[in-house]
Design a protein around this motif. Structure first.
Motif, PDB file in Angstrom:
ATOM      1  N   ASN A   8       0.875  -1.138  -0.026  1.00 18.56           N
ATOM      2  CA  ASN A   8       0.052  -0.082  -0.004  1.00 18.56           C
ATOM      3  C   ASN A   8       0.691   1.184  -0.047  1.00 18.56           C
ATOM      4  O   ASN A   8       2.108   1.227   0.411  1.00 18.56           O
ATOM      5  CB  ASN A   8      -0.964  -0.029   1.316  1.00 18.56           C
ATOM      6  N   LYS A   9       0.349   2.452  -0.071  1.00 20.26           N
ATOM      7  CA  LYS A   9       0.895   3.577  -0.197  1.00 20.26           C
ATOM      8  C   LYS A   9       1.974   3.749   0.868  1.00 20.26           C
ATOM      9  O   LYS A   9       2.877   4.643   0.528  1.00 20.26           O
ATOM     10  CB  LYS A   9      -0.352   4.770  -0.305  1.00 20.26           C
ATOM     11  N   GLU A  10       1.626   3.494   2.096  1.00 20.33           N
ATOM     12  CA  GLU A  10       2.425   3.811   3.203  1.00 20.33           C
ATOM     13  C   GLU A  10       3.417   2.899   3.623  1.00 20.33           C
ATOM     14  O   GLU A  10       4.232   3.015   4.565  1.00 20.33           O
ATOM     15  CB  GLU A  10       1.578   3.827   4.486  1.00 20.33           C
ATOM     16  N   ASP A  39       2.061  -2.381  -6.987  1.00 19.87           N
ATOM     17  CA  ASP A  39       1.617  -1.187  -6.059  1.00 19.87           C
ATOM     18  C   ASP A  39       0.464  -0.452  -6.871  1.00 19.87           C
ATOM     19  O   ASP A  39      -0.416  -1.216  -7.663  1.00 19.87           O
ATOM     20  CB  ASP A  39       2.699  -0.406  -6.199  1.00 19.87           C
ATOM     21  N   ARG A  94      10.161   5.243  -3.591  1.00 24.24           N
ATOM     22  CA  ARG A  94       8.650   5.141  -3.489  1.00 24.24           C
ATOM     23  C   ARG A  94       8.304   6.542  -4.249  1.00 24.24           C
ATOM     24  O   ARG A  94       8.672   8.006  -3.813  1.00 24.24           O
ATOM     25  CB  ARG A  94       8.349   5.281  -2.123  1.00 24.24           C
ATOM     26  N   VAL A  96       5.043   8.913  -4.970  1.00 23.76           N
ATOM     27  CA  VAL A  96       3.596   9.190  -4.673  1.00 23.76           C
ATOM     28  C   VAL A  96       3.027  10.393  -5.251  1.00 23.76           C
ATOM     29  O   VAL A  96       3.632  11.426  -5.214  1.00 23.76           O
ATOM     30  CB  VAL A  96       3.415   9.235  -2.773  1.00 23.76           C
ATOM     31  N   ASP A  99      -3.404   9.421  -4.774  1.00 24.19           N
ATOM     32  CA  ASP A  99      -3.763   8.419  -4.387  1.00 24.19           C
ATOM     33  C   ASP A  99      -2.955   7.046  -4.991  1.00 24.19           C
ATOM     34  O   ASP A  99      -3.081   6.155  -4.719  1.00 24.19           O
ATOM     35  CB  ASP A  99      -5.373   8.053  -4.550  1.00 24.19           C
ATOM     36  N   HIS A 100      -1.966   7.617  -5.875  1.00 27.71           N
ATOM     37  CA  HIS A 100      -1.371   6.609  -6.593  1.00 27.71           C
ATOM     38  C   HIS A 100       0.097   6.366  -6.117  1.00 27.71           C
ATOM     39  O   HIS A 100       0.777   7.617  -5.722  1.00 27.71           O
ATOM     40  CB  HIS A 100      -1.301   6.813  -8.118  1.00 27.71           C
ATOM     41  N   VAL A 101       0.703   5.322  -6.124  1.00 23.83           N
ATOM     42  CA  VAL A 101       2.023   5.071  -5.454  1.00 23.83           C
ATOM     43  C   VAL A 101       2.593   3.960  -6.564  1.00 23.83           C
ATOM     44  O   VAL A 101       2.023   3.127  -7.022  1.00 23.83           O
ATOM     45  CB  VAL A 101       2.088   4.613  -4.100  1.00 23.83           C
TER      46      VAL A 101
END
Length: 119
Positions: A8-10, A39, A94, A96, A99-101
């Motif tokens: 996930n993004k985090e 991702d 990463r 970002v 909402d996309h990563v």
């Protein structure tokens, strides 16, 4: 051995990969662990990555890893955030954008040691 990793993004990719290698070491023996990261990238992130890929490849080839964050930051899109990390095996990126990563895992090439004779 191949492993598909959904993140996930985090996600702390560096921490996840490190834990995977430690935990999987006994299970996979001496085989290599190939990790395919799933991702939530967007077309915009994928296009941006393809535009900076030549410069990134050059940094990796020259092993001038400290230049990588500078190159990524200099080319980043409005609203994009970039995080990088490094260890003995990988460079972790990463990207970002809302909402996309997009996660990128670049394998480092070990330094080649030369052999010198004392003659």
């Amino acid at each position: 051995m191949n492993l598909r990793l959904v993140v996930n993004k985090e996600a702390d990719l560096h921490g996840v990969i490190d834990a995977l290698h430690r935990e999987a070491a006994n299970a996979i023996g001496g085989r290599n662990l190939k990790i395919d990261i799933i991702d939530h990238a967007s077309e915009r992130l994928d296009e941006w990555w393809s535009q900076v890929l030549f410069e990134v490849a050059e940094v990796m080839e020259k092993r001038s890893y400290s230049d990588l964050p500078k190159i990524l930051e200099a080319n980043k899109l409005a609203g994009m955030s970039i995080d990088t990390a490094i260890d003995d095996t990988y460079v972790y990126i990463r990207l970002v954008d809302g909402d996309h990563v997009k996660f990128v895992l670049l394998e480092r090439m070990p330094a080649l040691m030369g052999v010198w004779t004392s003659e």
